[in-house]
Design an enzyme around this catalytic site. Sequence first.
Site, PDB file in Angstrom:
ATOM      1  N   THR A   1       0.858  -1.185   0.000  1.00 25.13           N
ATOM      2  CA  THR A   1       0.000   0.000   0.000  1.00 25.13           C
ATOM      3  C   THR A   1       0.895   1.237   0.000  1.00 25.13           C
ATOM      4  OG1 THR A   1      -0.175   0.071   2.420  1.00 25.13           O
ATOM      5  CG2 THR A   1      -1.837  -1.209   1.211  1.00 25.13           C
ATOM      6  N   GLY A   2       0.358   2.332  -0.521  1.00 23.65           N
ATOM      7  CA  GLY A   2       1.209   3.511  -0.686  1.00 23.65           C
ATOM      8  C   GLY A   2       2.347   3.191  -1.641  1.00 23.65           C
ATOM      9  N   GLY A   3       2.025   2.447  -2.696  1.00 26.01           N
ATOM     10  CA  GLY A   3       3.065   1.925  -3.591  1.00 26.01           C
ATOM     11  C   GLY A   3       3.354   2.767  -4.808  1.00 26.01           C
ATOM     12  N   THR A   4       2.818   3.985  -4.857  1.00 25.65           N
ATOM     13  CA  THR A   4       2.944   4.768  -6.094  1.00 25.65           C
ATOM     14  C   THR A   4       4.082   5.779  -6.068  1.00 25.65           C
ATOM     15  OG1 THR A   4       1.362   6.424  -5.308  1.00 25.65           O
ATOM     16  CG2 THR A   4       0.477   4.558  -6.561  1.00 25.65           C
TER      17      THR A   4
ATOM     18  N   GLY B   1       7.870   7.264  -3.638  1.00 22.77           N
ATOM     19  CA  GLY B   1       8.755   7.167  -2.489  1.00 22.77           C
ATOM     20  C   GLY B   1       9.187   5.757  -2.156  1.00 22.77           C
ATOM     21  N   ILE B   2       9.122   5.427  -0.871  1.00 24.64           N
ATOM     22  CA  ILE B   2       9.576   4.130  -0.373  1.00 24.64           C
ATOM     23  C   ILE B   2       8.748   2.995  -0.980  1.00 24.64           C
ATOM     24  CG2 ILE B   2       9.632   2.679   1.709  1.00 24.64           C
ATOM     25  CD1 ILE B   2      10.363   5.339   3.243  1.00 24.64           C
ATOM     26  N   GLY B   3       7.436   3.181  -1.086  1.00 27.29           N
ATOM     27  CA  GLY B   3       6.579   2.130  -1.631  1.00 27.29           C
ATOM     28  C   GLY B   3       6.917   1.794  -3.066  1.00 27.29           C
TER      29      GLY B   3
ATOM     30  N   SER C   1       8.588   4.655  11.933  1.00 24.53           N
ATOM     31  CA  SER C   1       9.336   5.902  11.775  1.00 24.53           C
ATOM     32  C   SER C   1      10.197   6.130  13.009  1.00 24.53           C
ATOM     33  CB  SER C   1       8.379   7.089  11.635  1.00 24.53           C
ATOM     34  OG  SER C   1       9.083   8.317  11.711  1.00 24.53           O
TER      35      SER C   1
ATOM     36  N   TYR D   1       1.909  12.307  14.883  1.00 15.72           N
ATOM     37  CA  TYR D   1       2.491  11.372  13.919  1.00 15.72           C
ATOM     38  C   TYR D   1       3.349  10.328  14.636  1.00 15.72           C
ATOM     39  CZ  TYR D   1       5.435   9.641  10.105  1.00 15.72           C
ATOM     40  OH  TYR D   1       6.104   8.839   9.222  1.00 15.72           O
TER      41      TYR D   1
END
Length: 243
Positions: free
Chosen positions: A13-16, A18-20, A137, A150
């Site tokens: 998830t969040g794969g579009t 940066g890190i993903g 984080s 956060y």
Amino acid sequence: MGDKLQGKVAVITGGTAGIGLATAKLFVAEGAHVFIMGRHRKQLDDAVTEIGHNTSGVQGDVTDLTDLDRLYEAVEAHGPIDIVFANAGVAEMAPLEAVSEEHFDRIFNANVKGALFTIQKALPLMNPGGSIILTGSVASTKGTPAFAVYGASKAAIRNFVRGWTVELADRRIRANVLSPGPITTSMVAGQPQDAIEKITSTIPMGRMGEPDEVAKAALFLASDDSSFVTGIELFVDGGRAQI
């Protein structure tokens, strides 16, 4: 090209970006078929094109459980899951006196609720011996002004993994947290420049990390190289949270 994940199915998830995205590219290069989820159609399509092969994109938001159901319906058609990287999240700064209910809900819904149900809904499809990775984080262990909500959300992630390590042991499913320090991603770039400079000055290695450096740690946790590693928090932080 390697073969550390040959024939494996991974969900990120969040794969579009940066890190993903860096991790999705590396997983595919190591032989996996990767499903990436992101909220924005164009960014999702661009990411699938950039990765090039053995990847499928599903548009959705991890805070919406019906979107997660759609994700796993798409994955189920391809086969059982070996790796889930719950990486989607948001970061925002707000000093204590300025924290709003909306700020709190946005961060905890994406980072905590989203991670929880990303994993819960994957479980029926997961192979024995699978790997769960959550993005934590350094903020969960360091006190950073205006970043406490956060940081608290990432501290919650840390305890999820402790509990799941025990709960999932009979299925030989490993669960670990991957905790980056400041990385050169669009999320970090969106923070105030003076805040970025202040954080960078606290990193013993004296620089920001790169998404590829985190992706390599994710590959370790996803692959059989970490077959006796579960319940840990692996920091990729240039030493920031270690001193």
